[in-house]
Scaffold this motif. Sequence first.
Motif, mmCIF file in Angstrom:
data_model
loop_
_atom_site.group_PDB
_atom_site.id
_atom_site.type_symbol
_atom_site.label_atom_id
_atom_site.label_comp_id
_atom_site.label_asym_id
_atom_site.label_seq_id
_atom_site.Cartn_x
_atom_site.Cartn_y
_atom_site.Cartn_z
ATOM 1 N N GLN A 42 0.708 -1.309 0.266
ATOM 2 C CA GLN A 42 -0.307 -0.013 0.151
ATOM 3 C C GLN A 42 0.836 1.358 -0.149
ATOM 4 O OE1 GLN A 42 -2.693 -0.241 2.883
ATOM 5 N NE2 GLN A 42 -3.349 2.442 2.313
ATOM 6 N N ARG A 43 1.163 2.287 -0.892
ATOM 7 C CA ARG A 43 1.515 3.413 -1.054
ATOM 8 C C ARG A 43 1.005 4.177 -1.914
ATOM 9 N NH1 ARG A 43 8.194 3.199 -1.687
ATOM 10 N NH2 ARG A 43 8.092 4.973 -2.243
ATOM 11 N N ASP A 44 1.263 5.377 -1.897
ATOM 12 C CA ASP A 44 0.106 6.587 -2.819
ATOM 13 C C ASP A 44 1.412 6.752 -3.581
ATOM 14 O OD1 ASP A 44 -0.516 8.967 -4.192
ATOM 15 O OD2 ASP A 44 -1.628 9.962 -2.547
ATOM 16 N N ARG A 46 1.238 8.655 -6.539
ATOM 17 C CA ARG A 46 1.692 10.422 -6.310
ATOM 18 C C ARG A 46 1.881 11.159 -5.579
ATOM 19 N NH1 ARG A 46 -5.105 10.591 -6.221
ATOM 20 N NH2 ARG A 46 -4.588 9.740 -4.836
ATOM 21 N N GLU A 47 1.892 10.445 -4.824
ATOM 22 C CA GLU A 47 2.850 11.048 -3.850
ATOM 23 C C GLU A 47 4.117 10.977 -3.834
ATOM 24 O OE1 GLU A 47 2.518 13.002 -1.516
ATOM 25 O OE2 GLU A 47 0.393 14.249 -1.373
ATOM 26 N N ASP A 128 1.167 10.262 2.520
ATOM 27 C CA ASP A 128 2.387 9.344 2.676
ATOM 28 C C ASP A 128 3.588 9.097 3.510
ATOM 29 O OD1 ASP A 128 2.495 5.807 2.187
ATOM 30 O OD2 ASP A 128 2.837 6.992 0.209
#
Length: 282
Positions: A42-44, A46-47, A128
């Motif tokens: 799980q990771r953003d 875009r950030e 994040d």
Amino acid sequence: MQPTQPMMEALQPLEGYLFSLAIIFFGITLAEIVVDFWFHKQRDYRETATNLGISIFYEFLIARTSDVAAFLGLSWFATMSPLNVPVNVWTTLLAVLMADFLYYWNHRAEHRIRIFWAHHSVHHSSTDFNLTVALRLAWIENFILWIFYIPMALLGFHPLQILIAVAIVGLYQVLIHNQKIGRLGILEFLLNTASNHRVHHGSNPIYIDKNYGGILIVWDRLFGTYQAETEKVIYGLTQNIKIRNPIWINVVEYVRIVQDLMRYRTLKERFLSVFGPPEWKP
């Protein structure tokens, strides 16, 4: 202070080691991205892209200029000192210790004085938390922060040795921007670990303005700003900006300061809107 030949010969290997460390840390950061993507962590992303965008612009267009400005500023103050600290392994270790102590106060000022928070909020604005957040640094930051290390120049440390010590403190912190390393037992009492630094990036009420240390966490314990990781960390600002444009991220808090200066009427209100705590309101 004019650099002597022995000084330059002593500092050149340190510069080489620092460059090598920077390459290694950057490689580890990229490896984390690949591993997380491969195992669907799980990771953003875009950030992550925003963090890398801010960092690339800084490294290629700003870093060298700000380094020169910091060197020239520290050199000017070094000329006022009657002291001349020799460059060797022991004085370099002492320089790192002093830089780490001054970093604590530098970092604390960034959180408690709004004009400094205006640039430091860039680093905290990611919702994040991973290694790339360590690269999310304000473009104007290095043009300002050298002023906190003037005491070292006045004590006779060579400006280049000061900047190397500050860089060591900064490079150490790259690896503690992660959610993968848990608490490390007795090391939590001495070092700024990943757990301690997760606290610093939390917007939970219990975590706000805690754990300012760079390499050592003992400064926080001594000066009453330590907080252990006791609840799940909510990353980001207390009021997230919800934007990913690198330019806007770097200027948004300055825009808010200007808006407040135009809105407030008294001299006290205007002064505190710039130099008061970030949360101050009339």
